[in-house]
Each structure stands twice: as C-alpha cells, then as structure tokens.
Design a protein around this motif. Structure first.
Motif, PDB file in Angstrom:
ATOM      1  N   VAL A   1      -0.275  -0.149 -14.842  1.00 22.15           N
ATOM      2  CA  VAL A   1      -1.031   0.728 -13.945  1.00 22.15           C
ATOM      3  C   VAL A   1      -2.047  -0.074 -13.133  1.00 22.15           C
ATOM      4  O   VAL A   1      -2.225   0.152 -11.933  1.00 22.15           O
ATOM      5  N   ILE A   2      -2.706  -1.035 -13.772  1.00 24.99           N
ATOM      6  CA  ILE A   2      -3.687  -1.866 -13.070  1.00 24.99           C
ATOM      7  C   ILE A   2      -3.015  -2.676 -11.964  1.00 24.99           C
ATOM      8  O   ILE A   2      -3.562  -2.828 -10.865  1.00 24.99           O
ATOM      9  N   ASP A   3      -1.827  -3.211 -12.244  1.00 23.66           N
ATOM     10  CA  ASP A   3      -1.095  -3.966 -11.223  1.00 23.66           C
ATOM     11  C   ASP A   3      -0.837  -3.101  -9.988  1.00 23.66           C
ATOM     12  O   ASP A   3      -0.947  -3.566  -8.850  1.00 23.66           O
ATOM     13  N   LEU A   4      -0.488  -1.842 -10.222  1.00 20.63           N
ATOM     14  CA  LEU A   4      -0.252  -0.932  -9.104  1.00 20.63           C
ATOM     15  C   LEU A   4      -1.556  -0.654  -8.362  1.00 20.63           C
ATOM     16  O   LEU A   4      -1.583  -0.636  -7.126  1.00 20.63           O
ATOM     17  N   ALA A   5      -2.646  -0.438  -9.116  1.00 27.23           N
ATOM     18  CA  ALA A   5      -3.943  -0.191  -8.478  1.00 27.23           C
ATOM     19  C   ALA A   5      -4.373  -1.390  -7.634  1.00 27.23           C
ATOM     20  O   ALA A   5      -4.904  -1.226  -6.528  1.00 27.23           O
ATOM     21  N   GLU A   6      -4.127  -2.592  -8.141  1.00 27.40           N
ATOM     22  CA  GLU A   6      -4.486  -3.801  -7.391  1.00 27.40           C
ATOM     23  C   GLU A   6      -3.657  -3.907  -6.112  1.00 27.40           C
ATOM     24  O   GLU A   6      -4.172  -4.289  -5.055  1.00 27.40           O
ATOM     25  N   ALA A   7      -2.361  -3.564  -6.211  1.00 26.31           N
ATOM     26  CA  ALA A   7      -1.507  -3.609  -5.022  1.00 26.31           C
ATOM     27  C   ALA A   7      -1.986  -2.606  -3.971  1.00 26.31           C
ATOM     28  O   ALA A   7      -2.006  -2.910  -2.770  1.00 26.31           O
ATOM     29  N   ILE A   8      -2.395  -1.422  -4.418  1.00 26.75           N
ATOM     30  CA  ILE A   8      -2.894  -0.399  -3.486  1.00 26.75           C
ATOM     31  C   ILE A   8      -4.180  -0.864  -2.817  1.00 26.75           C
ATOM     32  O   ILE A   8      -4.354  -0.733  -1.600  1.00 26.75           O
ATOM     33  N   GLU A   9      -5.094  -1.434  -3.614  1.00 28.75           N
ATOM     34  CA  GLU A   9      -6.360  -1.908  -3.051  1.00 28.75           C
ATOM     35  C   GLU A   9      -6.134  -3.052  -2.070  1.00 28.75           C
ATOM     36  O   GLU A   9      -6.812  -3.155  -1.044  1.00 28.75           O
ATOM     37  N   THR A  10      -5.172  -3.908  -2.371  1.00 29.09           N
ATOM     38  CA  THR A  10      -4.937  -5.095  -1.548  1.00 29.09           C
ATOM     39  C   THR A  10      -4.475  -4.749  -0.145  1.00 29.09           C
ATOM     40  O   THR A  10      -4.791  -5.462   0.816  1.00 29.09           O
ATOM     41  N   VAL A  11      -3.752  -3.651   0.012  1.00 28.25           N
ATOM     42  CA  VAL A  11      -3.170  -3.328   1.322  1.00 28.25           C
ATOM     43  C   VAL A  11      -3.959  -2.263   2.081  1.00 28.25           C
ATOM     44  O   VAL A  11      -3.454  -1.693   3.045  1.00 28.25           O
ATOM     45  N   GLN A  12      -5.192  -2.028   1.683  1.00 31.59           N
ATOM     46  CA  GLN A  12      -5.996  -1.037   2.400  1.00 31.59           C
ATOM     47  C   GLN A  12      -6.277  -1.472   3.837  1.00 31.59           C
ATOM     48  O   GLN A  12      -6.471  -0.647   4.719  1.00 31.59           O
ATOM     49  N   GLU A  13      -6.307  -2.770   4.088  1.00 35.45           N
ATOM     50  CA  GLU A  13      -6.430  -3.312   5.439  1.00 35.45           C
ATOM     51  C   GLU A  13      -5.150  -4.066   5.751  1.00 35.45           C
ATOM     52  O   GLU A  13      -5.052  -5.266   5.503  1.00 35.45           O
ATOM     53  N   PRO A  14      -4.142  -3.381   6.282  1.00 33.54           N
ATOM     54  CA  PRO A  14      -2.823  -4.004   6.465  1.00 33.54           C
ATOM     55  C   PRO A  14      -2.855  -5.309   7.251  1.00 33.54           C
ATOM     56  O   PRO A  14      -2.187  -6.279   6.878  1.00 33.54           O
ATOM     57  N   ARG A  15      -3.634  -5.357   8.330  1.00 37.53           N
ATOM     58  CA  ARG A  15      -3.628  -6.575   9.136  1.00 37.53           C
ATOM     59  C   ARG A  15      -4.150  -7.761   8.336  1.00 37.53           C
ATOM     60  O   ARG A  15      -3.547  -8.847   8.350  1.00 37.53           O
ATOM     61  N   ALA A  16      -5.265  -7.572   7.634  1.00 36.70           N
ATOM     62  CA  ALA A  16      -5.806  -8.645   6.803  1.00 36.70           C
ATOM     63  C   ALA A  16      -4.832  -9.027   5.687  1.00 36.70           C
ATOM     64  O   ALA A  16      -4.711 -10.202   5.331  1.00 36.70           O
TER      65      ALA A  16
ATOM     66  N   SER B   1      -2.796  12.314  -9.632  1.00 39.89           N
ATOM     67  CA  SER B   1      -3.174  12.780  -8.286  1.00 39.89           C
ATOM     68  C   SER B   1      -3.883  11.687  -7.505  1.00 39.89           C
ATOM     69  O   SER B   1      -3.688  11.549  -6.295  1.00 39.89           O
ATOM     70  N   ARG B   2      -4.713  10.871  -8.195  1.00 43.51           N
ATOM     71  CA  ARG B   2      -5.415   9.787  -7.500  1.00 43.51           C
ATOM     72  C   ARG B   2      -4.427   8.751  -6.959  1.00 43.51           C
ATOM     73  O   ARG B   2      -4.566   8.269  -5.836  1.00 43.51           O
ATOM     74  N   PHE B   3      -3.426   8.402  -7.755  1.00 41.15           N
ATOM     75  CA  PHE B   3      -2.462   7.404  -7.306  1.00 41.15           C
ATOM     76  C   PHE B   3      -1.577   7.959  -6.199  1.00 41.15           C
ATOM     77  O   PHE B   3      -1.220   7.244  -5.271  1.00 41.15           O
ATOM     78  N   ASN B   4      -1.224   9.232  -6.302  1.00 38.02           N
ATOM     79  CA  ASN B   4      -0.414   9.825  -5.244  1.00 38.02           C
ATOM     80  C   ASN B   4      -1.197   9.901  -3.933  1.00 38.02           C
ATOM     81  O   ASN B   4      -0.648   9.644  -2.857  1.00 38.02           O
ATOM     82  N   GLU B   5      -2.467  10.249  -4.016  1.00 41.19           N
ATOM     83  CA  GLU B   5      -3.294  10.284  -2.813  1.00 41.19           C
ATOM     84  C   GLU B   5      -3.447   8.895  -2.207  1.00 41.19           C
ATOM     85  O   GLU B   5      -3.429   8.726  -0.989  1.00 41.19           O
ATOM     86  N   ALA B   6      -3.601   7.887  -3.085  1.00 37.62           N
ATOM     87  CA  ALA B   6      -3.776   6.517  -2.590  1.00 37.62           C
ATOM     88  C   ALA B   6      -2.498   5.995  -1.946  1.00 37.62           C
ATOM     89  O   ALA B   6      -2.535   5.323  -0.911  1.00 37.62           O
ATOM     90  N   LEU B   7      -1.357   6.293  -2.550  1.00 39.63           N
ATOM     91  CA  LEU B   7      -0.084   5.808  -2.010  1.00 39.63           C
ATOM     92  C   LEU B   7       0.312   6.545  -0.736  1.00 39.63           C
ATOM     93  O   LEU B   7       0.829   5.949   0.208  1.00 39.63           O
ATOM     94  N   LEU B   8       0.057   7.856  -0.709  1.00 42.04           N
ATOM     95  CA  LEU B   8       0.534   8.684   0.393  1.00 42.04           C
ATOM     96  C   LEU B   8      -0.591   9.014   1.373  1.00 42.04           C
ATOM     97  O   LEU B   8      -0.757  10.152   1.794  1.00 42.04           O
ATOM     98  N   ASP B   9      -1.361   8.010   1.745  1.00 43.38           N
ATOM     99  CA  ASP B   9      -2.436   8.222   2.712  1.00 43.38           C
ATOM    100  C   ASP B   9      -1.923   7.979   4.130  1.00 43.38           C
ATOM    101  O   ASP B   9      -0.765   7.639   4.351  1.00 43.38           O
ATOM    102  N   GLN B  10      -2.797   8.165   5.102  1.00 39.86           N
ATOM    103  CA  GLN B  10      -2.423   7.973   6.498  1.00 39.86           C
ATOM    104  C   GLN B  10      -2.223   6.509   6.858  1.00 39.86           C
ATOM    105  O   GLN B  10      -1.730   6.179   7.931  1.00 39.86           O
TER     106      GLN B  10
END
Length: 628
Positions: A344-359, A106-115
């Motif tokens: 799983v960590i690689d996916l978590a890192e990818a999610i964290e990296t794109v939290q600020e799309p412009r940066a 659920s945490r990964f789905n929420e992180a991937l499918l956010d606004q």
C-alpha cells in the motif's frame, strides 16, 4: 501516507476522527475488562482445584456445594468473557475494520481518479517502476493491512492491561522465597515476572526472524498471484482473439509459466509455516506447563503458599505468558501486515510522485509542455511542438512549429503507421509524457476524446451515454434522441438497465455498436472540440459516412481533429467534403493544408449542362448546402 506509521494513523486524524476514536476507546475498555476477567478466572480456577483437593477433608462440611459453586462460577466467567466481552469486542473491532478500510479505499480512489489523471501517469513513463496489480493493492492489501493493524493494536492493549491487572494480583499474592530474601515478600512475584521476562523475549526474537522470512515470501506471493490473476483477466477479455488465432496452447504455456512462481513461493511458505507451527506448539507447552508452574513451586515446597495459592499463581503466570506471547502467536499475521502495508505504501508513494506530471517526467526525459486558454474565436493553437520518447537525449520524432485549428474546422490527420498521429492527439490532451510545446485551448469549450477501442464499464445504458457527465444532467428523452440519431434506437427501452440477459453492455454490443454509442455521447454532450482517434475503425464504409454525417448535422461549429486508416478523408453521400483541411505527417514533420471545397453532385451537374438549368433548378431546395 508514505510511511508505515503515517499510513496507520491517517484515519484517526482525518475528518472521521470522532468515529475512529470512539470505536478505539470502546475496544480498549473491553480489552481491559477482558484482562480483568482473566484475573478472576485464575482465582476461580484456584478455588475449583482447592475444592477438589479438599473434597474429603473433615473440615469441609459442604464439599459438593463448594465444588459445584466453584465450577458454576468458572463456567459463568467463561460465558461472560468469551461470549459477552470477547464477542462484543470482535463485533466492534470488525466495525472499525470495515470503516477504516472503506475510508482508505475512498482516499486511494480519489487520489488515483483525480483531474490530474494520476492513475494514467502512475503507470506510464518516468524513472519510477510502476506499481503492479493496483487492484490487488487497493482491495486485498488494504483489507489485510487494516485487519492486521487492528489485531496488533488489540494485542498490545491486551498485553498492557494484562501486565497491569495480573501483575497487580501477583504482587498482592507474593511471598518471600528462599534465596531471594533481598526482595522480601515480593520474592515470588519477582521470580514469576523474571521467568516471563526471560522466556517470552527470547522466543519472540526467534519468532521475529521467522516472521521476516514470512514477510518476504508474502510480498513475493502477492506479486506472483497478482500477475497470474491479471493475465487471466486480460485473457478472458481477449478470448475471442485467442480462439480465432487458435492460440490456446501459447496462452496455456504462459499461464503455466506464471504459475511456476506461485508454486515455488508457496512451497517455501509451507516449509516456513510448518516450522513456525512446530516452534509455536513447543513454546506453548513449555510456557503453560513448565514456566507457568515453575516459579510458584519453590514457595509451595517451602510451605510459603498453599495449593490454592500455588494454582492461582500458576494460572496468573500462564495468563501473563499467554498475553505477552500474543506477538509470537500472530507473527505470521504481523508478517502479512508488513507485507500488505509495504504494497500500500508503494502505491501511495507512486501517487505522490506523479502529482506534478511535468516534474515527474523530467526526471527521465525532456518534458516541457505548457497548456493555456484563449478566446474561443481563435480556436485551438499549437506552437513549437516536439515529441520525444523516454530518455534525456532522445531526438524528436515529430515536430510542428505552428498549427491552428479554427472553430468549426474539420481536420484529417494522415501519415504512415508509427509516424506519431496518435501521439500528437495525446500530447494535445496532456497524455503524452516527453517533448515540449505550447497548446492553447479555446476557453469555455468542452473537449471530447474518442479512441478506437471502446471499453464500457458496468453501468446502465443511460449512464454510458452520459459519460463522463452525470445522468441527472440529461433527461431520458434527450438520451433516447441521441441513441436514435446514432443508430441505436432499438436499445432505447433499456435505458435504465446495466445488462441484457446476464450480459453487460460491454459484452453485448459489437465493436461497431460501441462506436455508435460514442456518437450518441457526442450528440448528447455537444462538445466544441472533438478528437477522433480511429473512432470509426469498426464501422463499414456506410457506417463511417453515417458517423460523420450525424456529427455534421447535430454539432454546429464543432472543431474536429480526426485520425483514420483511410488514405483520403471520407466524403458525404452527396460528394461534399466532411473535412476542411489535412494535417500530413511525413519525415517527422506535421504540415497542415486546406482542402479544396467540393460542390454537391447535383449542383455540379447543373453547371455542366446549362441547357437543363430550369428543370434542375427546381430540385435545388432539396440539396444540402453547408453555409460557412
């Protein structure tokens, strides 16, 4: 969750911490009880062997009773330990596994499918390689990682509790050993613990080296299998196109090429697994038959302990070796755990990296888009827009200094293929990575993006029409009315069905019907700003006119920005224009111009023949004249 331990402990420090710790404590208690039962088992094994050895001794007045009692108690202990304690622990640990996996999923789905559209940004652009096979990572890797971690934790608990209870018993039974007089009465315990301390770590080191090789092979196997499965899934979705182009041979060659990597990796894994199995069997034999019985042999020969004490001590050492060797026995599982956690960590890192799309995009190109809101009276405004591709030195391929789309205005975008029409719409909606510009949306106005290819998730028909909003927001009557106006009235009776005759709606509906379904969504949800990206490509000329007319008749004041294959925008059946302006893209520049209004054909005829004015004037009420 960007590190192994951070990922592992996240659940225990989440809002579900009570659930996590309660199950963990129960498992720990059952593990300790199991280790204590192991001590009782060793003692009873000594009693059984002793009753057999002294069965014919004259001093043994009830040999059969002693033998049966010892055997019965041993069987009872096995039932209590294996069926009762171990069975309960297995169920509790499986429950913990299920709940932990569900929480992580659920945490990964929420992180991937956010606004923030993280799922989109994680796979597009940037200088970070996109994670492959995200579906496999979320399902198989999380399941394997959580299961392996729980097993590892239980093994550590078992080792700790076994060291305590078995060590305690060995010390209580210990006696002096010839040559080790400096340890006094603890000589036999020191000898036994020394044998375990030398034998187990040495072989654990060998197991770790083999486990590292298995970990690398497991990661490679997961990658290869994920790619092969992904291609199979994609192929089945485009099977019609493969059949129509007679492309089976090329598709088969592609499958065979992808499977080669699986086969080679599997072959190497078989060699390593077979070698590890041989190593483990030899280790088990030496540990159970030599290392376990060796230390107690010296005090037994020197009459420091009797047979019962010797057997009990050997069984205790064997139990200690078995528990401490848990790492060796599960090293292949630990290798899989590490491989799964890395995925799983690689996916978590990818999610964290794109939290600020412009940066994120600025690391690999020029990305300086700004989005704002303004009074809806002013419509949609764009200033200083330049679109580029990946790369810090990439030149703009499309520019627009100033564009304004008024409320209720319909704009037709035209230009050659590859000029950037779709890229422009993506950029307006925040889905283009590189470039610059300012986009100001009308405040409080709902937007809707209709793409050419329509993919329908496995939902009921009502849910599909209501997307992206909730079905509860609309009544069945409203949804049915929208379907009818869109030309899908035949399906109204199936609103609550998620399939028809075993086929999902995505399989059942044709391309044109899917685009009509999009019309039904638009009519139902009444957006104020509508983007049509070749959204009528699967419709015939009459269908395209009906598509536009339905929106024109039912969505008042909607602003439409549309891309179509046609060189000129379509017109209504009475000859009037649907569109008010044309945005032409040529030589990398977007220029917007107004279209001249077109009078209805009937009114044009009246003006051209004034002699028939009175007769034709009577029919004017039937003419649809749009008021602006």
């Amino acid at each position: 969750m960007r590190s192994f331990w951070g990922l592992i402990r996240a659940y225990w420090f989440s809002d579900h911490w009570k659930e996590a710790w309660s199950l963990t404590i129960i498992i720990a208690l059952l593990t300790a009880l199991s280790s204590k039962t192991g001590v009782w088992f060793a003692e009873m094994s000594g009693e059984l062997i002793n009753s057999i050895a002294f069965y014919h001794d004259a001093a043994n007045t009830t040999p059969l009773r002693s033998l049966l009692t010892s055997a019965g108690m041993l069987v009872l202990l096995v039932i209590i330990k294996d069926a009762g304690i171990t069975g309960t622990k297995t169920y509790i640990s499986a429950t913990l596994h299920r709940k932990w996996r569900s929480w992580l999923d659920s945490r990964f789905n929420e992180a991937l499918l956010d606004q923030n559209h993280t799922h989109f940004h994680a796979q597009n652009g940037g200088d970070v390689q996109a994670p492959d096979n995200i579906d496999q990572r979320i399902q198989e890797s999380i399941k394997g990682m959580t299961g392996g971690a729980i097993g590892l934790a239980m093994g550590i608990m078992a080792v700790a509790s076994s060291l305590f209870f078995v060590g305690q018993k060995l010390l209580s039974m210990s006696t002096e050993v010839h040559g080790l007089e400096m340890f006094g009465e603890y000589g036999s315990a020191v000898l036994a613990l020394a044998a375990v301390a030398i034998y187990v770590p040495l072989n654990t080191y060998i197991a770790i080296r083999l486990g590292g090789l298995l970990e690398r092979l497991s990661i490679r196997m997961q990658t290869a299998e994920g790619s092969y499965r992904g291609e199979l899934t994609t192929f089945l979705r485009r099977s019609f196109h493969v059949a129509a182009s007679r492309g089976e041979a090329a598709q088969k060659a592609m499958h065979e090429r992808l499977y080669v990597d699986i086969d080679r990796t599997w072959a190497r894994m078989n060699v390593v697994n077979a070698g590890y199995g041989s190593f483990e069997r030899i280790y088990n034999f030496v540990g159970a038959r030599i290392v376990a019985y060796g230390p107690g042999l010296v005090p037994f020969i020197t009459n420091r302990v009797d047979l019962k004490g010797y057997i009990t001590g050997a069984e205790l050492v064997n139990a200690l070796i078995t528990q401490c060797s848990w790492f060796i026995h599960v090293m292949p599982a630990i290798a899989s755990l590490r491989a799964n956690s890395r995925r799983v960590i690689d996916l978590a890192e990818a999610i964290e990296t794109v939290q600020e799309p412009r940066a994120f995009y600025q690391r690999s190109g020029h990305s300086d888009f700004h989005y704002g809101l303004q009074n809806p009276v002013f419509g949609l405004s764009i200033q200083g827009l330049e679109l580029t591709h990946h790369g810090q030195d990439a030149a703009p391929f499309l520019s627009a200094e100033r564009l304004r789309f008024k409320r209720g205005e319909w704009t037709f975008i035209k230009g050659e293929s590859g000029c950037g029409k779709t890229s422009l719409i993506k950029a307006i909606n925040g889905l283009w990575a590189y470039g610059r510009g300012t986009v100001v949306f009308p405040e409080g106005v709902k937007t809707f993006y209709a793409a050419q290819e329509v993919k329908l998730p496995p939902l009921s028909l009502k849910e599909l029409v209501c997307l992206p909003e909730a079905p509860a927001d609309y009544s069945d009557t409203q949804v049915a009315a929208s379907l009818h106006k869109a030309g899908l009235g035949d399906f109204i009776e199936y609103l609550t069905d998620d399939n028809q005759k075993g086929k999902s709606w995505d399989q059942l509906l044709s391309g044109g019907q899917k685009q009509k379904l999009v019309v039904a969504r638009i009519l139902l949800q009444q957006p104020g700003l509508l983007f049509l990206d070749e959204a009528t490509g699967a419709l015939d000329p009459d269908g395209k006119i009906a598509f536009h007319q339905a929106i024109k008749d039912n969505c008042r004041d909607v602003t439409v920005i549309s891309i179509m294959h046609e060189a000129v925008p379509p017109k209504a059946a009475d000859g009037t224009n649907f569109y008010d302006s044309v945005l032409a893209i040529a030589d990398g520049v977007a220029v917007k111009t107004a279209l001249a209004p077109v009078l209805p054909a009937e009114l044009t005829t009246i003006l051209a023949h004034p002699e028939n004015f009175e007769d034709r004037w009577k029919r004017l009420p039937r003419i649809r004249i749009r008021q602006k």
